[in-house]
Design a protein around this motif. Structure first.
Motif, PDB file in Angstrom:
ATOM      1  N   ASP A  48      -4.277  -8.081   2.335  1.00  0.00           N
ATOM      2  CA  ASP A  48      -5.440  -7.272   2.719  1.00  0.00           C
ATOM      3  C   ASP A  48      -6.753  -8.040   2.636  1.00  0.00           C
ATOM      4  OD1 ASP A  48      -5.232  -7.462  -0.007  1.00  0.00           O
ATOM      5  OD2 ASP A  48      -5.853  -5.393  -0.406  1.00  0.00           O
ATOM      6  N   ASP A 100       0.463  -5.515   7.212  1.00  0.00           N
ATOM      7  CA  ASP A 100       0.601  -4.893   5.896  1.00  0.00           C
ATOM      8  C   ASP A 100       2.050  -4.629   5.491  1.00  0.00           C
ATOM      9  OD1 ASP A 100      -2.187  -4.763   5.461  1.00  0.00           O
ATOM     10  OD2 ASP A 100      -2.321  -3.006   6.763  1.00  0.00           O
ATOM     11  N   GLU A 134       0.814  -1.215   0.000  1.00  0.00           N
ATOM     12  CA  GLU A 134       0.000   0.000   0.000  1.00  0.00           C
ATOM     13  C   GLU A 134       0.850   1.270   0.000  1.00  0.00           C
ATOM     14  OE1 GLU A 134      -2.707  -0.324   3.253  1.00  0.00           O
ATOM     15  OE2 GLU A 134      -3.845  -1.975   2.329  1.00  0.00           O
TER      16      GLU A 134
END
Length: 269
Positions: A226, A255, A49
């Protein structure tokens, strides 16, 4: 007469205390020891991300939080332009206080890219084995990293890490080679890594001729981080050993990479 009684009681109390201490010590020594093994595809330290960001401390924090004794890492950069000419495995070893061994897959951006192992125990020996691919089909070179360590019970263990190819024909050849290299060893072996396959594929069945997965029923998926849908990261124990699996865990909501870390706890004989 009172003094003799006092001395007798004092001596009896001392003997009772010593017996209890010996009993506690004996119980502690006979308590089964365990080892914790983790496998983690770290996506060269890039949280998916955060494009372009390299965050090795986040990977190290995951490892330190769960305190594994042995860690198999995949997608590791060594002195590449992409990750700032950093020896990623060496840095992770420094951040976690563990020993390390790197095994190259390919040359990449002025450095190397492959798999690695972190170990709480000193590494007695280490080997890199190139894995085959089928002629005429494009493939990224893969390798098998194998170390030997001495466990808390005094016994030796071979610990192996790999990252198999996406192509099934390559994977079948690579698993046959792994079976030849470590599956037929007359020794305790744990194999871990991103196998790029699911548990129901023929390639896994071939691997299971010699190895048993740490989870065989209702196993949690490991990718993507995710919204995980597939289990492609595995820890396997060579059949015939007295080592027994106690637990298998996939740690959610992390993450730091596009894979989730997997950990198995084993009881030593």
């Amino acid at each position: 007469m009172q003094k003799r009684t006092f001395h007798f009681l004092s001596a009896f109390s001392t003997i009772f205390l010593l017996c209890n201490l010996l009993s506690i010590t004996s119980m502690a020594q006979s308590k089964p020891k365990t080892i914790k093994v983790m496998t983690y595809n770290i996506h060269h330290g890039n949280p998916p991300e955060r494009p372009g960001v390299i965050d090795l401390p986040a990977i190290a924090a995951v490892i330190k939080q769960h305190t594994p004794d042995l860690v198999a890492l995949q997608e590791v950069d060594k002195i590449t332009k992409r990750t700032g000419q950093v020896d990623q495995l060496k840095q992770l070893a420094e951040l976690t206080g563990m020993f390390y061994f790197f095994s190259k897959g390919i040359d990449f951006e002025g450095g190397e890219y492959g798999v690695g192992i972190l170990s709480k125990y000193p590494i007695n020996s280490s080997n890199r084995y190139p894995l085959p691919s089928k002629a005429g089909i494009e493939a990224e070179a893969r390798s098998l990293a194998v170390i030997h360590v001495t466990l808390p019970n005094g016994e030796g263990l071979h610990f192996a890490c790999t990252h198999l190819d996406l192509n099934n024909e390559h994977r079948m050849l690579q698993i046959k080679e792994i079976n030849n290299l470590i599956g037929r060893k007359k020794a305790d072996v744990i194999l871990a890594g991103d196998l790029n396959l699911t548990s129901s594929t023929p390639a896994m069945k071939l691997l299971e001729q010699y190895f048993t997965r740490s989870c065989t029923d209702n196993c949690a998926p490991t990718i993507p981080q995710d919204d995980p849908k597939e289990e492609i990261d595995f820890i396997l124990l060579k059949k015939g050993t007295k080592i027994k699996v106690i637990s298998h865990q996939v740690f959610p909501n992390i993450d730091a990479s596009d894979h989730l870390p997997v950990m198995a706890t084993y009881q030593l004989p």
